[in-house]
Motif scaffolding. Sequence first.
Motif, PDB file in Angstrom:
ATOM      1  N   ARG A  83      13.370   3.655  -2.667  1.00 41.12           N
ATOM      2  CA  ARG A  83      12.434   2.535  -2.739  1.00 41.12           C
ATOM      3  C   ARG A  83      11.022   2.995  -2.389  1.00 41.12           C
ATOM      4  O   ARG A  83      10.052   2.360  -2.715  1.00 41.12           O
ATOM      5  CB  ARG A  83      12.893   1.506  -1.713  1.00 41.12           C
ATOM      6  CG  ARG A  83      12.675   0.117  -2.101  1.00 41.12           C
ATOM      7  CD  ARG A  83      13.356  -0.910  -1.250  1.00 41.12           C
ATOM      8  NE  ARG A  83      13.174  -0.846   0.174  1.00 41.12           N
ATOM      9  CZ  ARG A  83      14.193  -0.905   1.043  1.00 41.12           C
ATOM     10  NH1 ARG A  83      15.426  -0.964   0.610  1.00 41.12           N
ATOM     11  NH2 ARG A  83      13.969  -0.903   2.333  1.00 41.12           N
ATOM     12  N   HIS A  84      10.952   4.122  -1.687  1.00 46.24           N
ATOM     13  CA  HIS A  84       9.653   4.595  -1.204  1.00 46.24           C
ATOM     14  C   HIS A  84       9.076   5.693  -2.093  1.00 46.24           C
ATOM     15  O   HIS A  84       8.168   6.412  -1.692  1.00 46.24           O
ATOM     16  CB  HIS A  84       9.794   5.085   0.242  1.00 46.24           C
ATOM     17  CG  HIS A  84      10.360   4.032   1.133  1.00 46.24           C
ATOM     18  ND1 HIS A  84       9.666   2.895   1.461  1.00 46.24           N
ATOM     19  CD2 HIS A  84      11.590   3.900   1.696  1.00 46.24           C
ATOM     20  CE1 HIS A  84      10.425   2.120   2.211  1.00 46.24           C
ATOM     21  NE2 HIS A  84      11.596   2.706   2.364  1.00 46.24           N
ATOM     22  N   ARG A  85       9.631   5.808  -3.282  1.00 46.01           N
ATOM     23  CA  ARG A  85       9.176   6.840  -4.213  1.00 46.01           C
ATOM     24  C   ARG A  85       7.763   6.526  -4.707  1.00 46.01           C
ATOM     25  O   ARG A  85       7.433   5.382  -5.011  1.00 46.01           O
ATOM     26  CB  ARG A  85      10.158   6.862  -5.381  1.00 46.01           C
ATOM     27  CG  ARG A  85       9.864   7.880  -6.426  1.00 46.01           C
ATOM     28  CD  ARG A  85      11.062   7.969  -7.337  1.00 46.01           C
ATOM     29  NE  ARG A  85      10.715   8.556  -8.600  1.00 46.01           N
ATOM     30  CZ  ARG A  85      11.604   8.975  -9.473  1.00 46.01           C
ATOM     31  NH1 ARG A  85      12.886   8.845  -9.212  1.00 46.01           N
ATOM     32  NH2 ARG A  85      11.226   9.503 -10.594  1.00 46.01           N
ATOM     33  N   LEU A  86       6.930   7.562  -4.799  1.00 47.69           N
ATOM     34  CA  LEU A  86       5.545   7.394  -5.261  1.00 47.69           C
ATOM     35  C   LEU A  86       5.327   8.258  -6.493  1.00 47.69           C
ATOM     36  O   LEU A  86       5.846   9.381  -6.579  1.00 47.69           O
ATOM     37  CB  LEU A  86       4.568   7.831  -4.160  1.00 47.69           C
ATOM     38  CG  LEU A  86       4.602   7.012  -2.868  1.00 47.69           C
ATOM     39  CD1 LEU A  86       3.915   7.774  -1.738  1.00 47.69           C
ATOM     40  CD2 LEU A  86       3.936   5.663  -3.080  1.00 47.69           C
ATOM     41  N   ASP A  87       4.542   7.738  -7.421  1.00 45.31           N
ATOM     42  CA  ASP A  87       4.259   8.454  -8.662  1.00 45.31           C
ATOM     43  C   ASP A  87       2.982   9.276  -8.464  1.00 45.31           C
ATOM     44  O   ASP A  87       1.934   8.719  -8.141  1.00 45.31           O
ATOM     45  CB  ASP A  87       4.061   7.402  -9.772  1.00 45.31           C
ATOM     46  CG  ASP A  87       3.833   8.023 -11.137  1.00 45.31           C
ATOM     47  OD1 ASP A  87       3.479   9.216 -11.194  1.00 45.31           O
ATOM     48  OD2 ASP A  87       4.000   7.303 -12.139  1.00 45.31           O
ATOM     49  N   PRO A  88       3.053  10.611  -8.662  1.00 39.33           N
ATOM     50  CA  PRO A  88       1.850  11.421  -8.416  1.00 39.33           C
ATOM     51  C   PRO A  88       0.704  11.063  -9.357  1.00 39.33           C
ATOM     52  O   PRO A  88      -0.450  11.363  -9.075  1.00 39.33           O
ATOM     53  CB  PRO A  88       2.321  12.861  -8.660  1.00 39.33           C
ATOM     54  CG  PRO A  88       3.555  12.745  -9.481  1.00 39.33           C
ATOM     55  CD  PRO A  88       4.180  11.420  -9.142  1.00 39.33           C
ATOM     56  N   TRP A  89       1.034  10.412 -10.486  1.00 43.81           N
ATOM     57  CA  TRP A  89      -0.011  10.084 -11.468  1.00 43.81           C
ATOM     58  C   TRP A  89      -0.581   8.692 -11.238  1.00 43.81           C
ATOM     59  O   TRP A  89      -1.359   8.191 -12.038  1.00 43.81           O
ATOM     60  CB  TRP A  89       0.530  10.213 -12.902  1.00 43.81           C
ATOM     61  CG  TRP A  89       1.261  11.504 -13.079  1.00 43.81           C
ATOM     62  CD1 TRP A  89       2.556  11.658 -13.479  1.00 43.81           C
ATOM     63  CD2 TRP A  89       0.765  12.825 -12.824  1.00 43.81           C
ATOM     64  NE1 TRP A  89       2.892  12.984 -13.479  1.00 43.81           N
ATOM     65  CE2 TRP A  89       1.810  13.720 -13.087  1.00 43.81           C
ATOM     66  CE3 TRP A  89      -0.461  13.326 -12.388  1.00 43.81           C
ATOM     67  CZ2 TRP A  89       1.670  15.091 -12.930  1.00 43.81           C
ATOM     68  CZ3 TRP A  89      -0.595  14.692 -12.235  1.00 43.81           C
ATOM     69  CH2 TRP A  89       0.450  15.554 -12.509  1.00 43.81           C
ATOM     70  N   ARG A  90      -0.140   8.053 -10.155  1.00 43.32           N
ATOM     71  CA  ARG A  90      -0.730   6.751  -9.811  1.00 43.32           C
ATOM     72  C   ARG A  90      -1.247   6.834  -8.380  1.00 43.32           C
ATOM     73  O   ARG A  90      -0.712   6.208  -7.459  1.00 43.32           O
ATOM     74  CB  ARG A  90       0.315   5.643  -9.962  1.00 43.32           C
ATOM     75  CG  ARG A  90       0.907   5.647 -11.365  1.00 43.32           C
ATOM     76  CD  ARG A  90       1.846   4.520 -11.579  1.00 43.32           C
ATOM     77  NE  ARG A  90       1.127   3.266 -11.600  1.00 43.32           N
ATOM     78  CZ  ARG A  90       1.726   2.088 -11.680  1.00 43.32           C
ATOM     79  NH1 ARG A  90       3.036   2.022 -11.713  1.00 43.32           N
ATOM     80  NH2 ARG A  90       1.019   0.997 -11.711  1.00 43.32           N
ATOM     81  N   GLU A 141      -3.548   5.609  -6.878  1.00 45.61           N
ATOM     82  CA  GLU A 141      -4.005   4.384  -6.213  1.00 45.61           C
ATOM     83  C   GLU A 141      -2.945   3.892  -5.224  1.00 45.61           C
ATOM     84  O   GLU A 141      -3.253   3.264  -4.222  1.00 45.61           O
ATOM     85  CB  GLU A 141      -4.395   3.304  -7.234  1.00 45.61           C
ATOM     86  CG  GLU A 141      -3.317   2.822  -8.184  1.00 45.61           C
ATOM     87  CD  GLU A 141      -3.072   3.741  -9.392  1.00 45.61           C
ATOM     88  OE1 GLU A 141      -3.658   4.840  -9.451  1.00 45.61           O
ATOM     89  OE2 GLU A 141      -2.275   3.346 -10.268  1.00 45.61           O
ATOM     90  N   GLU A 142      -1.651   4.241  -5.501  1.00 45.19           N
ATOM     91  CA  GLU A 142      -0.574   3.845  -4.574  1.00 45.19           C
ATOM     92  C   GLU A 142      -0.731   4.542  -3.221  1.00 45.19           C
ATOM     93  O   GLU A 142      -0.265   4.043  -2.204  1.00 45.19           O
ATOM     94  CB  GLU A 142       0.793   4.232  -5.155  1.00 45.19           C
ATOM     95  CG  GLU A 142       1.176   3.466  -6.402  1.00 45.19           C
ATOM     96  CD  GLU A 142       2.504   3.947  -6.985  1.00 45.19           C
ATOM     97  OE1 GLU A 142       3.132   4.852  -6.407  1.00 45.19           O
ATOM     98  OE2 GLU A 142       2.894   3.405  -8.033  1.00 45.19           O
ATOM     99  N   ALA A 157      -4.050  16.986  -3.072  1.00 45.09           N
ATOM    100  CA  ALA A 157      -5.483  16.666  -3.215  1.00 45.09           C
ATOM    101  C   ALA A 157      -5.681  15.155  -3.318  1.00 45.09           C
ATOM    102  O   ALA A 157      -6.607  14.594  -2.719  1.00 45.09           O
ATOM    103  CB  ALA A 157      -6.051  17.370  -4.446  1.00 45.09           C
ATOM    104  N   SER A 158      -4.793  14.479  -4.066  1.00 43.29           N
ATOM    105  CA  SER A 158      -4.933  13.020  -4.221  1.00 43.29           C
ATOM    106  C   SER A 158      -4.680  12.307  -2.899  1.00 43.29           C
ATOM    107  O   SER A 158      -5.374  11.352  -2.552  1.00 43.29           O
ATOM    108  CB  SER A 158      -3.946  12.485  -5.260  1.00 43.29           C
ATOM    109  OG  SER A 158      -4.221  13.030  -6.508  1.00 43.29           O
ATOM    110  N   LEU A 159      -3.656  12.767  -2.156  1.00 46.21           N
ATOM    111  CA  LEU A 159      -3.353  12.130  -0.866  1.00 46.21           C
ATOM    112  C   LEU A 159      -4.558  12.239   0.065  1.00 46.21           C
ATOM    113  O   LEU A 159      -4.990  11.259   0.673  1.00 46.21           O
ATOM    114  CB  LEU A 159      -2.130  12.798  -0.220  1.00 46.21           C
ATOM    115  CG  LEU A 159      -0.769  12.385  -0.792  1.00 46.21           C
ATOM    116  CD1 LEU A 159       0.313  13.398  -0.426  1.00 46.21           C
ATOM    117  CD2 LEU A 159      -0.364  10.998  -0.281  1.00 46.21           C
ATOM    118  N   ARG A 160      -5.117  13.448   0.149  1.00 45.04           N
ATOM    119  CA  ARG A 160      -6.272  13.629   1.039  1.00 45.04           C
ATOM    120  C   ARG A 160      -7.472  12.846   0.511  1.00 45.04           C
ATOM    121  O   ARG A 160      -8.225  12.253   1.278  1.00 45.04           O
ATOM    122  CB  ARG A 160      -6.635  15.118   1.159  1.00 45.04           C
ATOM    123  CG  ARG A 160      -5.538  15.990   1.781  1.00 45.04           C
ATOM    124  CD  ARG A 160      -5.102  15.502   3.146  1.00 45.04           C
ATOM    125  NE  ARG A 160      -4.107  16.388   3.759  1.00 45.04           N
ATOM    126  CZ  ARG A 160      -3.129  15.981   4.547  1.00 45.04           C
ATOM    127  NH1 ARG A 160      -2.967  14.698   4.828  1.00 45.04           N
ATOM    128  NH2 ARG A 160      -2.283  16.849   5.072  1.00 45.04           N
TER     129      ARG A 160
END
Length: 461
Positions: free
Chosen positions: A169-176, A178-179, A203-206
């Motif tokens: 349920r906690h899966r995140l899409d690296p191409w989104r 904004e999540e 890089a996106s997380l940071r």
Amino acid sequence: MNPVIAVVGAGFSGSMAALHLLAALPRSWSVLLCEKAGSFGRGLAYGTEAPAHLLNLRSPNVSAYPDRPDHFATWLGGLPEDERAGVAVTPAGTFAPRALYGRYLGELLTEAVVAEGTPRLHLVHDAIADLVPVAGGYAVRTEGGASYPVAGAVLAMGNLTGPGAPPSRHRLDPWRPEEFGRLHPDRPVLVVGTGLTMVDAVASLRGRGFSGRIVALSRRGLVPNVHAPTKPWPVPDLTAADLASLTRLTRRIRAEIAAAARAGRDWRDVIDALRPVIGYLWRSLPGLERSRFLRHLRPFWDVHRHRAAPPAATAIAREIAAGTLDVRAGRILAIADGPGEAVVTIRPRGGTTDETLTVQGIVDATGIGRIDETGDPLLRRLVVRGLARPDAFGLGLAAGDDYRLRAERPGRLWTMGPLLRGTLWECVAVPDIRSQAAEVAALIAAEVECLPAGRGHPPSE
Ligand SMILES: Cc1cc2nc3c(=O)[nH]c(=O)nc-3n(C[C@H](O)[C@H](O)[C@H](O)COP(=O)(O)OP(=O)(O)OC[C@H]3O[C@@H](n4cnc5c(N)ncnc54)[C@H](O)[C@@H]3O)c2cc1C
């Protein structure tokens, strides 16, 4: 209406195919470029807006036109200075943000759409749900219910998406990314996969303000190598015996790298020298040896061949040194979802004791899927109808040297880009795709020129 070739997918592959088709086809023919996502030209790779997501190829290697190697660099140089701010100039070369490259591709398509004379490039903004054989060609059916008659089609639908990381349920899409903005800033996150998608995800997380610990996990825990300055090295002289066995081929390439080192050269020179012959090597190896490569050597090959731009690699190295990024080798045994977090059980590589990790999100950076796992309705329908079939390894579609689909019911259907992975292996980088686009366009043009008058005109249903 003029006779038409459809191109399904307007990422880099489809956009290049469309531009080359416009140049190669007789003037009376036009191109129908179909894209289900929000923008044309960018696709998955160049749709990012993150300035830290850099091209992993030097600027001179990414011109859209192989015969005009300065085309992209000239375009880039023409931008106002503030728009070029993210371009990284390093001793290993100049690496532009992928967002700028996407803009460049979008502009090339716009130029083609508004070109003087009768419009020949038509854009369809919808998902293609089916290609139905009809007299003289196919009916291209969209999810929205439209139908376009075409003489043939190029499938340029990019990487297959598979089930990837185990469900959570906690899966995140690296191409989104904004999540990522919704994450608690300092509770751990797990990234499944340690390749270039992981580099992007970190890089996106940071970039979205996440300052907590990141654990990146893959079977072997290998991280992409960094680009460094390279010099030309001769293509190794490989014998038929070298090409008959993966063990022998690997040994031969290692020996070449050792010879390069003795000459004061870098292993990257040898890997880059192999690049033009990789398709030949792949097709020369017996099927069982190719399967062995996929099972055992692929992660090693990937981290040497698909290298990170120096700023991206430096950012990862700094994170690892600071302990904010923990790269682990192992596999996930179980995920127990709870409210706001998941408890992940991991078996470290070579270990016998399991570990648990409590994370608030699991980024799926496992990369590419397989044909038998894809939920893509168009591919499924084409396979069921005998118009397409998976390649021998299930990584994409079976196709010949002429890019035409090999299937029970062969027709005027071609493919290119990542869907050729099982056929060519090395087929997804910009230089590979733009060559494929030029070749497939020339082959299609030669074929339609030979059609008897009237054939290839829009089929009627
Ligand atoms: C994140 C990332 C970074 C990369 N970076 C580099 C790099 O720096 N340098 C390099 O050389 N290579 C890079 N690559 C390799 C990359 O695969 C190629 O450069 C190229 O972008 C692949 O383009 P494509 O058009 O085949 O696929 P995609 O970009 O996936 O485009 C396929 C398009 O088809 C559309 N589509 C799919 N199905 C349908 C349908 N049924 N109907 C309508 N539209 C459909 C999708 O919406 C998508 O836009 C990168 C790849 C990724 C994923």
